[in-house]
Design an enzyme around this catalytic site. Structure first.
Site, short mmCIF file in Angstrom:
data_model
loop_
_atom_site.label_atom_id
_atom_site.label_comp_id
_atom_site.label_asym_id
_atom_site.label_seq_id
_atom_site.Cartn_x
_atom_site.Cartn_y
_atom_site.Cartn_z
CE1 TYR A 70 12.96 26.18 -106.14
CE2 TYR A 70 14.24 27.40 -107.75
CZ TYR A 70 14.13 26.80 -106.51
OH TYR A 70 15.21 26.83 -105.65
CG PHE A 219 16.88 31.52 -97.71
CD1 PHE A 219 15.98 31.79 -98.73
CD2 PHE A 219 16.73 30.34 -97.00
CE1 PHE A 219 14.94 30.90 -99.04
CE2 PHE A 219 15.70 29.45 -97.29
CZ PHE A 219 14.80 29.73 -98.31
N GLY A 223 17.19 35.98 -95.47
CA GLY A 223 17.63 35.63 -94.12
C GLY A 223 16.63 34.71 -93.45
CB THR A 231 11.72 39.93 -92.19
OG1 THR A 231 12.99 40.57 -92.06
CG2 THR A 231 11.89 38.43 -92.09
#
Ligand SMILES: NC(=O)c1ccc[n+]([C@@H]2O[C@H](COP(=O)([O-])OP(=O)(O)OC[C@H]3O[C@@H](n4cnc5c(N)ncnc54)[C@H](OP(=O)(O)O)[C@@H]3O)[C@@H](O)[C@H]2O)c1
Length: 299
Positions: A70, A219, A223, A231
């Site tokens: 990361y 997630f 998602g 989103t």
């Protein structure tokens, strides 16, 4: 209505990763390094990322998920964790993952079993520790159907050598989990999961619970946005339940995962202090059975 400024990470209770007790709401460090997690371009605001980490711990977060891979051009999640939190609180559990690697330019590779030791040592150097609390073997898509025994065996040897306290697996199938458990104890499974998950995934979550293994979704908020992030579009059901609780859709998504079983932990990722507080507060939400059923209907 939830007051996000005061709800502590313990609101959803605790779980044990081996002998290490963690609050069920934790934190994922993947979003701390830049606008897109693996973008070598624009780095994050360093002080803001440090503030988020310190605030998380103040709110009671004692389970942080990270990885040596990361990093953006100028920020490393492990270095930020070290800078923000060392000397580390005694109860802080840092979970990292190995198998994927990135060179200094950010290009990806996959470690051989022999190279896993170097990846573990890289995490130790960056975090400034002499052992890692939990290390997940993060399985590549190319092994979706193959054996992970060689790599997991190599990691188990590093555990025996005292470099790692507990082992987990990530991006795995039930078959991988069974194979890993035949080699060494597994304390957690870290897989993508959230509202709308298929029946197979639901079954896997249940199986983990029956075996006393933590299921740690990623997630859960993002998602289908996955690495690109949330989103911003939500189903009417998520929006309606959120309205009924005076909560945000992201909080409903997290609360839903937490109510799938006491062994389900949350590691929401954010570099936004307000989102951090909201995510921790989601641990205090209690969705009714009817709401859970509606949300599970597939959205
Ligand atoms: N094992 C693996 O293969 C793997 C893969 C991916 C991730 N992970 C780990 O899992 C953690 C969680 O995954 P994630 O960070 O990708 O996904 P996530 O927690 O599902 O969602 C993060 C996304 O949602 C946004 N967000 C977070 N909290 C929000 C809130 N309260 N309201 C609105 N938007 C919110 C974030 O943007 P803002 O920054 O703007 O809040 C970001 O776009 C990662 O941090 C990482 O540690 C593991």
């Amino acid at each position: 209505m939830l007051d996000s400024t005061t709800v502590p990470a313990a609101a959803a209770g605790t779980w044990k990763l081996g002998d290490l007790t963690v609050n069920r709401v934790g934190f994922g460090a993947m979003r701390l390094t830049g606008t897109a997690p693996f973008d070598m371009g624009e780095p994050s605001d360093r002080e803001r990322s440090i503030r988020v980490l310190r605030r998380a711990v103040e709110l009671g977060v004692n389970h942080i998920d990270t990885a040596a891979f990361y990093f953006s051009s100028l920020r490393s999640a492990n270095e930020l964790i070290n800078r923000a939190l060392a000397p580390y609180p005694d109860d802080l559990v840092i979970v990292t993952k190995v198998w994927p690697g990135r060179n200094a330019s950010g290009e990806w590779s996959w470690a051989t079993p022999e190279q896993l030791r170097g990846q573990v040592e890289e995490n130790l150097r960056q975090l400034g520790r002499d052992h890692l609390d939990v290390v997940n073997l993060r399985v590549p898509p190319s092994r979706r159907t193959g054996s992970i025994a060689e790599h997991f065996g190599a990691l188990a040897a590093l555990r025996d050598a005292g470099l790692i306290r507990h082992l987990g697996v990530s991006n795995v199938t039930p078959g991988h989990l069974a194979e890993a458990r035949s080699i060494a104890p597994v304390v957690c499974v870290q897989n993508p999961y959230g509202i709308g998950a298929p029946a197979d995934d639901q079954e896997f979550v249940r199986t983990c619970g029956e075996q006393g293994i933590a299921f740690v979704p990623f997630f859960a908020i993002a998602g289908e946005g996955a690495e690109a992030g949330a989103t911003g579009t939500e189903s009417d059901v998520v929006l309606a339940v959120a309205r009924a609780h005076g909560a945000t859709p992201a909080q409903i998504r997290l609360a839903w995962t937490l109510q799938q079983g006491p062994h389900v932990l949350a590691i929401p990722g954010t570099s936004n202090p307000d989102h951090l507080a909201d995510n921790v507060a989601a641990g205090a939400l209690r969705l009714s059975d009817a709401e859970l059923a509606l949300l599970s209907g597939g959205h």
